[in-house]
Structure formats: structure tokens, C-alpha cells
Scaffold this motif. Structure first.
Motif, PDB file in Angstrom:
ATOM      1  N   ASP A 142       0.829  -1.209   0.000  1.00  9.70           N
ATOM      2  CA  ASP A 142       0.000   0.000   0.000  1.00  9.70           C
ATOM      3  C   ASP A 142       0.865   1.262   0.000  1.00  9.70           C
ATOM      4  OD1 ASP A 142      -2.327  -1.448  -0.015  1.00  9.70           O
ATOM      5  OD2 ASP A 142      -2.676  -1.289   2.145  1.00  9.70           O
ATOM      6  N   LEU A 143       2.011   1.186   0.688  1.00 11.42           N
ATOM      7  CA  LEU A 143       2.900   2.349   0.777  1.00 11.42           C
ATOM      8  C   LEU A 143       3.899   2.398  -0.381  1.00 11.42           C
ATOM      9  CD1 LEU A 143       3.690   2.312   4.620  1.00 11.42           C
ATOM     10  CD2 LEU A 143       2.094   3.821   3.399  1.00 11.42           C
ATOM     11  N   GLY A 144       3.882   1.374  -1.230  1.00 14.82           N
ATOM     12  CA  GLY A 144       4.802   1.329  -2.361  1.00 14.82           C
ATOM     13  C   GLY A 144       6.250   1.123  -1.952  1.00 14.82           C
ATOM     14  N   ILE A 145       6.467   0.355  -0.873  1.00 16.94           N
ATOM     15  CA  ILE A 145       7.821   0.139  -0.348  1.00 16.94           C
ATOM     16  C   ILE A 145       8.337  -1.238  -0.746  1.00 16.94           C
ATOM     17  CG2 ILE A 145       9.186  -0.160   1.762  1.00 16.94           C
ATOM     18  CD1 ILE A 145       7.343   1.906   3.094  1.00 16.94           C
ATOM     19  N   GLU A 146       9.504  -1.256  -1.340  1.00 16.90           N
ATOM     20  CA  GLU A 146      10.212  -2.498  -1.637  1.00 16.90           C
ATOM     21  C   GLU A 146      11.596  -2.377  -1.011  1.00 16.90           C
ATOM     22  OE1 GLU A 146      10.293  -3.361  -5.783  1.00 16.90           O
ATOM     23  OE2 GLU A 146       8.114  -3.205  -6.039  1.00 16.90           O
ATOM     24  N   PRO A 147      11.770  -2.905   0.200  1.00 13.30           N
ATOM     25  CA  PRO A 147      13.036  -2.686   0.927  1.00 13.30           C
ATOM     26  C   PRO A 147      14.247  -3.237   0.188  1.00 13.30           C
ATOM     27  CG  PRO A 147      11.692  -4.360   2.007  1.00 13.30           C
ATOM     28  CD  PRO A 147      10.824  -3.731   0.966  1.00 13.30           C
ATOM     29  N   ASP A 148      15.317  -2.447   0.214  1.00 14.95           N
ATOM     30  CA  ASP A 148      16.582  -2.821  -0.401  1.00 14.95           C
ATOM     31  C   ASP A 148      17.561  -3.187   0.714  1.00 14.95           C
ATOM     32  OD1 ASP A 148      18.982  -3.064  -1.696  1.00 14.95           O
ATOM     33  OD2 ASP A 148      18.970  -1.047  -2.581  1.00 14.95           O
ATOM     34  N   GLY A 149      17.946  -4.446   0.783  1.00  9.49           N
ATOM     35  CA  GLY A 149      18.841  -4.902   1.840  1.00  9.49           C
ATOM     36  C   GLY A 149      20.195  -4.227   1.820  1.00  9.49           C
ATOM     37  N   ASP A 150      20.605  -3.718   0.673  1.00  8.19           N
ATOM     38  CA  ASP A 150      21.900  -3.044   0.570  1.00  8.19           C
ATOM     39  C   ASP A 150      21.848  -1.606   1.090  1.00  8.19           C
ATOM     40  OD1 ASP A 150      23.101  -5.264  -0.564  1.00  8.19           O
ATOM     41  OD2 ASP A 150      22.533  -4.663  -2.608  1.00  8.19           O
TER      42      ASP A 150
END
Length: 360
Positions: free
Chosen positions: A138-146
Motif C-alpha cells: 500500500d505504501l509502495g515500499i520495496e526494501p533494499d537490503g543493501d
């Protein structure tokens, strides 16, 4: 915070390593109190023990053991534990906070059990993962582990603090550029900060109250909540108390109700000693306080005023261990962190010096 600090540099002003060495990892006052408690108890052979509590499920009496809590018979003094996640913080620190919460859910069973609490079901854990992913979508977040390199501030319950801190310790081991800070000021005090938008994650030993939710709404703080484990409240006596082996819910109510007329042990039972009961329990900033008063007295905050109220449960254990006629309650995880096992006739606190936590 702007300057980076290592995991062992700060947690409420102390290192996480030092924090974990305290009984139940309950923070600054807890650390000092527990250390003194263990040292004094070793000299005085102080003992504490749990009292079997009447179940509202079947009317039998049970100690807060893992089997009794996870089976549900230790009711009503079993409660779920939660974390609340600030959605504005997710947008501000998308990579670090999202990755931390996902890491928390992945290991929540271990984090709970390793810190003296109890695991929720696999279904609850899986629901947490699914519901949090829906929030991220919903928030458009795709976490980047780097890109995990922010500071995360966790407010709230000192009961749940050891679980959140275990998650933070594990997370920092995987992501050394991130810092997880845990401030265990109590569920009520933590919700005040959380509802003002002043923390990223709120650890809670109860659900948010209506007035707290209204404050969050007034401040534009949106959040989601997740169940991360279970806790049992232990009813505790001095180890030399050989007259009370079990306590009914009616007796607990009689002792702890507002303006109670139970002052002496003999007020409960003529066969009990004609000695004053010294009472110990949590203070009103605590979710444990809220839960106990509602379940035992029927209303949050309804309780007698002439008892020794404390922010940290280890202080309660210390007080009970110091007086044969003392009686009180607190989270069972703290009792176990001191080396006790619910249901034993008594726990000799002198032996706590040989435990793993005392050696750390």
C-alpha cells in the motif's frame, strides 16, 4: 539521531550487552536492581516461588509453565504481546524499518522463547508476514537490503523489551550499519510517545486503548499492530510461605480490589498467619498493570493504592524475596530469567549466580 553508534554503545544509555545481562533485560533501573538483588540474595538465601492460580477455563489450579500457557489453561493470566509499527517511519526509513520488521517476524518464535516468553502459533506469524507485506504494498515500499543503515527507535513495554531487543541484536548482526534502540519505559508511557510520532516501533503488553488511538489519529500517526508472542503473569510469594499453595480468582480480587479490607494473611483464611501482607506489583505506566487490573478487578486501573508499585518486575521479585509475608505479581519471564521454574516449591535465588544470564 544523527551520529552513528555501535550496538554496544547505547541502549537507553547502556550497551545492549549490559542490557541483556539484567534480569529480563528491563533497562537501566532494572539492570542495577537485578545485579544488587542477585548479590544480596546470594548472601541471604532469599527464595521466591509461584502460586498456582485458579483457571477460568476449568476451575483447576495451574502454575505459569510453558505447557499451561501455550495450552490456554493458565487463564486469565495469559496475554498476547504486540508490536506496533509507525507507517510514517516506514516511509521515512523504508529499507531499514521494513527489513527490521520482516526480520522480527521471521524469528519471532525464537526471540520470544529465548527471552523467557512463549511463542504465538505459526498461523499468527504467517499472518503477520502477510499483513505487513500488504502495508508495504500500500505504501509502495520495496526494501533494499543493501540500503539498510538507519537508526530505529523502539518505545514501550519493558515486558516486551527483551523480545524486541533480541530481534534488534540479531538484525544488527546481519546489518551492521543499522542500530536498533530499545527504551523500555512501559506500555502506557511508550504509547504516549508513539501516538505523538516520536518512535518507530512500539512494544506493547496490551492492545492500544481508545484514548491512545484517538491521540494517534489527532496527530496523524497511522500504524499497524502484530502479535509476536505470549506472556504469563506470575503470582509470587516468598519461598518460606508454606500456607498458600494456590489462590482463587475471588481471593486475588479480594486482595487487590480498590479499598480492599484484606490487610492480614488471616483476613483471607483463619488458618493463615496473623501477619500483615506486604504487597508488590507493577505501576500504572505498565501494560502488565492494565492487564492485571482489568482481568482481576474488572476495570483497567482499578486497584488498591497501598501496595508497593514498581516500573520493573525484578524490583518486585527483590521485594518479595526480602519478606516472608510478601505477595505480588509480575511477568513470568522475569521469574525465569532469575533462574526459577514455575511450579517448583521454591527457587533459591542464591543459585541464580550460576545461571547463564548472571554470568554474562
Amino acid at each position: 539521531m544523527t551520529d552513528k553508534q555501535s550496538a554496544t554503545e547505547r541502549i537507553g544509555g547502556k550497551s545492549r550487552r549490559t542490557f541483556l545481562a539484567g534480569a529480563g533485560a528491563a533497562g537501566l533501573a532494572s539492570l542495577a536492581g537485578c545485579t544488587a538483588f542477585l548479590e544480596d540474595a546470594a548472601e541471604t538465601d532469599a527464595t521466591i516461588a509461584t502460586v498456582a492460580v485458579e483457571s477460568d477455563e476449568d476451575g483447576e489450579y495451574y502454575h505459569p509453565t510453558e505447557d499451561n500457557i501455550e495450552s490456554g489453561v493458565y487463564s486469565p493470566l495469559t496475554r498476547p504481546l504486540f508490536i506496533y509499527v509507525n507507517h510514517a517511519s516506514l516511509e521515512e526509513k523504508p529499507d531499514t524499518l521494513a527489513a527490521f520488521v520482516q526480520h522480527y517476524f521471521e524469528g519471532q518464535h525464537d526471540f520470544s522463547r529465548d527471552t523467557g516468553y512463549y511463542a504465538a502459533t505459526d498461523e499468527v506469524r504467517d499472518e503477520n508476514k502477510e499483513e505487513f507485506q500488504a502495508v508495504l504494498d500500500d505504501l509502495g515500499i520495496e526494501p533494499d537490503g543493501d540500503a539498510v543503515d538507519d537508526d530505529i527507535d523502539c518505545s514501550g513495554s519493558n515486558t516486551v523489551a527483551p523480545v524486541t531487543d533480541a530481534a534488534g541484536e540479531s538484525f544488527e548482526a546481519e546489518y551492521p550499519d543499522a542500530n536498533i534502540y530499545v527504551d523500555p519505559e512501559g506500555t502506557g508511557a511508550g504509547f504516549e510517545a508513539f501516538a505523538e510520532g516520536d518512535s518507530d516501533v512500539q512494544s506493547a503488553s496490551r492492545e492500544i486503548m481508545d484514548e491512545e488511538a484517538e491521540l494517534a489519529e489527532e496527530n496523524g500517526v497511522e500504524y499497524s499492530s502484530y502479535e509476536i508472542g505470549w506472556d504469563g503473569l506470575s503470582v509470587v510469594k516468598h519461598g518460606e510461605n508454606d500456607w498458600m499453595e494456590e489462590v482463587s480468582l475471588d481471593e486475588l480480587h479480594a486482595i487487590w480490589q480498590y479499598e480492599s479490607d484484606v490487610d492480614m494473611w488471616s483476613d483471607l483464611d483463619d488458618d493463615y498467619p496473623d501477619e500483615e501482607i506486604e504487597l508488590w506489583g507493577r505501576d500504572s505506566d505498565s501494560g502488565t498493570f492494565d492487564y492485571f487490573t482489568e482481568e482481576i478487578n474488572g476495570e483497567v486501573g482499578s486497584i488498591r493504592t497501598d501496595y508497593s508499585a514498581h516500573t520493573h518486575t525484578d524490583s518486585i521479585m527483590e521485594g518479595i524475596a526480602d519478606n516472608q509475608y510478601a505477595f505480588g505479581w509480575g511477568g513470568v519471564g522475569y521469574f525465569q530469567e532469575l533462574g526459577g521454574e514455575p511450579g517448583e516449591e521454591e527457587f533459591d535465588v542464591e543459585d541464580a549466580d550460576d545461571g547463564d544470564e548472571a554470568d554474562e
